[in-house]
Design a protein around this motif. Structure first.
Motif, PDB file in Angstrom:
ATOM      1  N   ASP A 233      70.575 -15.812 100.351  1.00  6.22           N
ATOM      2  CA  ASP A 233      70.007 -15.027 101.453  1.00  6.22           C
ATOM      3  C   ASP A 233      69.434 -15.999 102.471  1.00  6.22           C
ATOM      4  O   ASP A 233      68.886 -17.032 102.120  1.00  6.22           O
TER       5      ASP A 233
ATOM      6  N   GLU B  72      69.952  -4.401 101.529  1.00  5.64           N
ATOM      7  CA  GLU B  72      70.476  -3.655 100.385  1.00  5.64           C
ATOM      8  C   GLU B  72      69.357  -3.200  99.449  1.00  5.64           C
ATOM      9  O   GLU B  72      68.477  -3.987  99.092  1.00  5.64           O
ATOM     10  N   THR B  73      69.437  -1.914  99.056  1.00  4.96           N
ATOM     11  CA  THR B  73      68.403  -1.384  98.162  1.00  4.96           C
ATOM     12  C   THR B  73      68.951  -1.022  96.785  1.00  4.96           C
ATOM     13  O   THR B  73      68.188  -0.704  95.885  1.00  4.96           O
ATOM     14  N   ARG B  74      70.249  -1.036  96.640  1.00  2.00           N
ATOM     15  CA  ARG B  74      70.859  -0.631  95.366  1.00  2.00           C
ATOM     16  C   ARG B  74      70.347  -1.497  94.228  1.00  2.00           C
ATOM     17  O   ARG B  74      70.175  -2.709  94.390  1.00  2.00           O
ATOM     18  N   GLU B  89      70.255   3.978  93.791  1.00  3.17           N
ATOM     19  CA  GLU B  89      70.348   3.568  95.190  1.00  3.17           C
ATOM     20  C   GLU B  89      69.042   3.021  95.756  1.00  3.17           C
ATOM     21  O   GLU B  89      69.028   2.399  96.815  1.00  3.17           O
ATOM     22  N   THR B  90      67.957   3.244  95.063  1.00  8.87           N
ATOM     23  CA  THR B  90      66.667   2.703  95.472  1.00  8.87           C
ATOM     24  C   THR B  90      65.918   2.296  94.219  1.00  8.87           C
ATOM     25  O   THR B  90      66.077   2.924  93.171  1.00  8.87           O
ATOM     26  N   GLY B 118      69.445   9.535  95.151  1.00 10.70           N
ATOM     27  CA  GLY B 118      70.263   8.713  94.256  1.00 10.70           C
ATOM     28  C   GLY B 118      69.456   7.869  93.299  1.00 10.70           C
ATOM     29  O   GLY B 118      69.662   6.662  93.207  1.00 10.70           O
ATOM     30  N   THR B 378      61.063   3.706 100.439  1.00  9.72           N
ATOM     31  CA  THR B 378      62.091   2.672 100.374  1.00  9.72           C
ATOM     32  C   THR B 378      62.228   1.987 101.730  1.00  9.72           C
ATOM     33  O   THR B 378      62.331   0.757 101.813  1.00  9.72           O
ATOM     34  N   LYS B 392      68.303  -8.346 101.055  1.00  3.85           N
ATOM     35  CA  LYS B 392      68.360  -7.480  99.876  1.00  3.85           C
ATOM     36  C   LYS B 392      66.938  -7.367  99.347  1.00  3.85           C
ATOM     37  O   LYS B 392      66.230  -8.373  99.253  1.00  3.85           O
ATOM     38  N   LYS B 394      65.957  -7.054  96.432  1.00  3.41           N
ATOM     39  CA  LYS B 394      65.728  -7.833  95.218  1.00  3.41           C
ATOM     40  C   LYS B 394      65.536  -9.314  95.488  1.00  3.41           C
ATOM     41  O   LYS B 394      65.219 -10.066  94.590  1.00  3.41           O
TER      42      LYS B 394
ATOM     43  N   PHE C 224      67.336   3.173 104.910  1.00  2.00           N
ATOM     44  CA  PHE C 224      67.728   3.374 103.522  1.00  2.00           C
ATOM     45  C   PHE C 224      69.039   4.131 103.529  1.00  2.00           C
ATOM     46  O   PHE C 224      69.113   5.244 104.025  1.00  2.00           O
ATOM     47  N   PRO C 226      71.641   5.357 100.997  1.00  2.00           N
ATOM     48  CA  PRO C 226      72.193   5.541  99.646  1.00  2.00           C
ATOM     49  C   PRO C 226      73.668   5.944  99.686  1.00  2.00           C
ATOM     50  O   PRO C 226      74.093   6.613 100.610  1.00  2.00           O
ATOM     51  N   LEU C 228      75.879   8.009  97.286  1.00  2.00           N
ATOM     52  CA  LEU C 228      75.703   8.812  96.063  1.00  2.00           C
ATOM     53  C   LEU C 228      77.009   8.983  95.300  1.00  2.00           C
ATOM     54  O   LEU C 228      78.039   9.307  95.892  1.00  2.00           O
TER      55      LEU C 228
END
Lengths: 298, 435, 244
Positions: A233, B72-74, B89-90, B118, B378, B392, B394, C224, C226, C228
């Protein structure tokens, strides 16, 4: 900011001199250190290391003795703060990564390169120092990469200059322009996999990461760089080379420059247009796309 | 000076230890002769994520455009051994709150919310409400010492399993459900008589201790064909020792519940005096996982008083992979924290089984509110992560954090703001452990 | 006509020399051996024609106000940034972020350009005869960007004001956020015709469409996003079984 350079030549060429000329033209991008990695036609396996004091010379020899035989040695000036050693070795392929790791595990010893025909030269300050303090092999070579460094920290440590190598895959060398924003997490991940970090330079993390991916995927540089693009990153342009491949990765936001010039016989990489005039007059190099990864077989 | 100046007598209004709440507690014990039980979480002020600040990028780090560039939050959980890790997804999940403590309407609303954003919801104690399972995006099933309402069928529908050793609100104790909340439906699901106070089983009957648990875990893997991520839920107490054993059991992940967590009913003594706060517990957990060399494999979910995107971002920075919300989700539905959940008297229709009160909760509206809240939370974390230069969530790192006070610096090993001062063993790469 | 050998100077001295020559009344100046020097012709004002025979480095003609600069070779990143008026003509190709923040004047690139051309531009005209990279005219606040070749992706990203003219047939798939593709007006067609004439570009204005900033529905930023996949839930893996 830093500056990077890369060359692949199908015709016989003195790559070392070519890279140094290119780097000279972008000296203004960084005056804290410079370095090149050249992949030559020399059949010998060369080991280049640094020692923080001459007392470590014995430790170095003892470590090497476990894995290889020394055929010849050259030592730089013993009076320097950091002593450079270049040796020709007789060593089996399986032992190369083991020796690389064993030397790096010794505090005060750092491997700059170990490989067949592969030589990394790096030095602090201006490029003039690089040439003056090292007897650079200017024989014919196939490809190489180079770097000038503007340091944000650890400027005095020559080991923190680029190109970087890693015991995970000793023949890979990388140069990097940019800054990672997840260096610490990457470092922890890599240390958990067994990496020994020798500096606090975030570019070192990239070398271990890409080398680790290479080891895991059996030497596929494109896959390794794709992986690095996902995991790393921040902003970055990286050129990576092995004995048979050379490739680059440019970050997804396209913040750092990555220029490419290609003909049938010559491929050149750089940070600024002017670098290309070192080897080929008045050429225009293309700016690569954000998020692009490309690899050449040499 | 006038003779008539009156001498003002001090009123001694600050009573020190003997303030109004202390008096009320003593009065309760004097009349009832027993310990008090109360819903929600401890009202005591304790160290939390507000004591940490996040360092933004400036010259040395490039920030990510808040609005126009992606982050990215996945989140993937449980990939240590499970062949089908959980993908949400979060990194915000809905923690275990039982049908019994909560109304059916509340459970359905929470489940529906997960399908909008999600993420995964945990059933809590007392079985899985069919309507919750039907409406949830992903379902986590708890395996508790009580096993009320738990059957083999649960294993077949679980996207994730939680072996519950304890919860932050009352560590070392087990579930409480007052008779007034054990309606016919709740009783049927839990296979209990109606209307008697429930104090759940104190420990699992099918494994006493870690040595049995190792074998039990192998059995669970067989039963789930190694597909389902298995977590163990721990209340934050002896974090280091508990986590070491949990890792050795062979779990895919750990849910760590700090003492600021809530519950439907808990003895006040337990909520107020047992366990340790979420934020320092998390730091200790991360240190332990790293000591054991499994930080990259074992997923870590933290819960207990998580309120907003800042808590989420800081928890991720410290090293959590996700957070679970409980009380916050109820507040999004309308709860005003009256802390009377244990009575079952909830005019919002959330913490009650009373059929009239339950009508006050509009399921779809509540679901939308919870989904909005998770979405916005989020987005808050994304905003902070981008400001710190991350694309991201993470990629948040502990080196992005600084401690606001000396106590927090000492508690966590995170450097004190505006300095390189580290007290004790630095957390991450700090000034006193750089090469 | 005056000739200057750039190899003899550092860039601040070269710029000073150019200004001095212009003050002395020399209207036409040619510079040799530019050798990719940075900051060439920065901040020049007044009237004059300056030709640079080779390629330049970064920040060519930054803050230009008045003169006409022609570069026979390539230019690096950030050329013509913050320009006030005048002309910057580039015969070959350029790096990225060319024409950032320009207030007025014209930049004509006969070759191709990199990403973020006209970033935050506030006025003036930029013409790219070749291809443009990504994020062209990102967040522009005025002015006109004309691209004859391929449009890069996310063109016109979040523009507030201004216009991006393109004849790329796939333009609709390449525009960025907060913008829309529109037909050009008769006035714009005349403007394009005049520009193409002036700069000897052979192109047909009627082939062009224009990217304009959206004036409503903006700021629907989604932080955000998502994706799904409800069908992957474990409960659905079992079909035809009922559960209590």
């Amino acid at each position: 900011m830093c500056g990077i350079a890369g060359v692949i030549s199908k015709n016989k060429m003195d790559i070392s001199s070519g890279l140094i000329s290119m780097l000279n033209l972008i000296q203004h991008r960084g005056s804290d250190a410079s370095g090149i990695a050249v992949y030559g036609l020399d059949d010998n396996i060369t080991l280049r290391t640094t020692m923080k004091s001459k007392d470590l010379a014995l430790t170095l020899m003892e470590t090497i003795a476990n894995y290889a035989t020394v055929l010849g040695e050259q030592i730089s000036d013993w009076s320097r703060n950091l002593i450079f050693s270049e040796m020709r070795l007789e060593i089996s392929a399986e032992n190369i990564p083991k020796l690389h790791e064993a030397i790096n595990k010794v505090p005060g010893l750092t491997v700059h390169s170990i490989g067949k025909g592969m030589k990394v030269y790096k030095e602090g300050g201006l490029i003039g120092n690089l040439i003056r303090n090292n007897s650079i092999d200017c024989g014919f070579a196939t490809h190489g990469i180079g770097h000038v460094r503007m340091a944000t920290e650890s400027a005095e440590d020559i080991n923190a200059a680029h190109p970087f190598v890693s015991p995970f895959y000793p023949e890979i060398a990388i140069v990097h322009n940019g800054q990672f924003t997840n260096y610490f997490n990457m470092r922890r991940f890599l240390e958990a996999k067994g990496a020994t970090f020798k500096t606090m330079n975030d570019s070192e993390a990239a070398s271990h990461l890409i080398a680790y991916a290479m080891r895991e995927n059996g030497g596929d540089l494109k896959a390794a760089l794709d992986y690095a693009l996902e995991v790393m990153d921040g902003v970055f342009c990286i050129i990576a080379a092995t004995s048979t491949q050379l490739g680059f990765v440019k970050d997804k936001l396209g913040i750092k420059p990555m220029l490419l010039f290609e003909t049938d016989n010559l491929v050149m990489f750089g940070s600024e247009q002017i670098e290309f005039t070192a080897i080929a007059d008045d050429v225009f190099a293309d700016e690569m796309d954000p998020g692009e990864v490309r690899v050449w077989n040499v | 000076m006038s003779d008539e100046t009156k001498l003002k007598e001090p009123t001694d209004s600050t009573k020190g230890l003997w303030h109004k709440d202390t008096l009320a507690e003593i009065d309760y014990k004097a009349s009832a002769g027993k310990h008090r039980i109360r819903g929600c979480a401890t009202p005591r002020k304790m160290p939390n994520f507000d004591d940490l600040m996040i360092l933004p990028g400036q010259l040395t780090r490039m920030t990510i455009d808040t609005y126009r560039e992606d982050c990215e939050t996945r989140t993937v959980l449980g990939k240590r051994f499970a062949t089908k890790p959980l993908v949400i997804e979060t990194p915000v999940m809905i923690g275990g709150m039982s049908y019994g403590a909560l109304s059916k309407e509340a459970k359905i609303a929470l489940a529906k919310a997960t399908s909008i954003v999600g993420t995964v919801i945990s059933n809590g104690e007392g079985g899985i409400l069919p309507e919750e399972l039907e409406n949830s995006y992903r379902q986590s099933i708890q395996v508790l010492p009580s096993r009320m309402g738990f059957t083999k069928r649960n294993l077949e529908v679980a996207d994730m399993l939680e072996f519950v050793c304890g919860i932050g609100a009352k560590p070392g104790l087990s579930g409480h459900l007052m008779g007034s909340k054990i309606s016919a439906e709740v009783a049927e699901m839990r296979q209990l008589p109606i209307g008697i106070d429930l104090h759940s089983h104190p420990r699992s009957g099918d494994f006493f201790g870690a040595d049995d648990m190792v074998i039990k875990m192998e059995q669970m893997r067989e039963l789930t064909n190694w597909e389902v991520p298995i977590f163990v839920k721990l209340a934050a107490g002896r974090v280091r020792e508990d986590i070491k054993i949990a890792v050795k059991l062979g779990v895919d992940g750990i849910i760590l519940d700090g003492c600021q967590g809530g519950t439907g009913a808990a003895p006040v003594m337990a909520a107020d005096h047992l366990g340790i706060p979420t934020m320092p517990a998390l730091v200790q957990a991360v240190r332990t996982l790293e000591e054991m060399g499994v930080k990259d494999e074992v997923s870590l979910i933290v819960s207990g008083g998580i309120r907003d995107g800042a808590d989420l971002a800081k928890a991720l920075a410290i090293g959590a992979d996700a957070v679970a919300i409980g009380t916050a989700a109820l507040i999004a539905m309308g709860c005003r924290v009256c802390m009377r959940c244990h009575t079952g008297n909830c005019s919002f229709g959330i913490g009650t089984q009373n059929s009239e009160q339950r009508k006050n909760l509009d399921i779809d509206e509540a679901a939308e509110r919870v989904a909005n809240y998770i979405q916005a939370m989020t987005a808050e974390a994304v905003l902070l992560a981008k400001a710190a230069g991350k694309s991201k969530l993470k990629n948040m790192e502990r080196e992005d954090l600084r401690a606001l006070t000396l106590e927090i610096a000492a508690m966590t090993g995170i450097p004190l703001v505006g300095s390189d001062l580290v007290i004790g063993e630095g957390f991450g790469f700090t000034a006193n452990n750089k090469i | 006509m005056e000739c200057l050998d750039a190899a003899l100077y550092k860039s601040p001295e070269l710029n000073k020399t150019i200004k001095a020559k212009m003050a002395d009344g020399f209207r036409d100046i040619v510079i040799h051996n530019s050798n990719s020097m940075h900051n060439m012709c920065v901040g020049l004002t007044g009237q004059g024609n300056i030709t640079i025979e080779d390629s330049t480095g970064l920040y060519t003609a930054s803050f230009l106000e008045g003169p006409r600069i022609v570069v026979e070779g390539n230019v690096g990143w950030y050329a013509g940034d913050d320009m006030m008026s005048g002309e910057l003509i580039i015969k070959k190709n350029t790096g990225c972020n060319v024409g950032a923040y320009i207030n007025g004047g014209a930049i004509v690139i006969y070759g191709s350009t990199g990403s973020r051309v006209g970033y935050g531009m506030k006025g003036g005209t930029i013409i790219v005869c070749g291809n443009a990279g990504r994020w062209a005219a990102q967040m522009s606040m005025g002015g006109n960007l004309i691209i004859l070749g391929d449009l890069g992706r996310q063109a016109g990203e979040s523009m507030y004001k201004g216009a991006v003219f393109t004849r790329d047939t796939d333009a609709i798939n390449k525009i960025g956020g907060n913008v829309y593709l529109d037909e050009i007006t008769p006035e714009e067609r005349i403007m394009l015709t005049e520009l193409f004439d002036r700069y000897e570009i052979s192109a047909d204005p009627s082939e062009f469409k224009v990217i304009r900033p959206a004036t409503s529905g903006r700021h629907n930023y989604v932080l955000f996003k998502p994706v799904l996949i409800p069908e992957a839930a474990k409960k659905l893996a079992l079909r035809g079984e009922s559960h209590e």
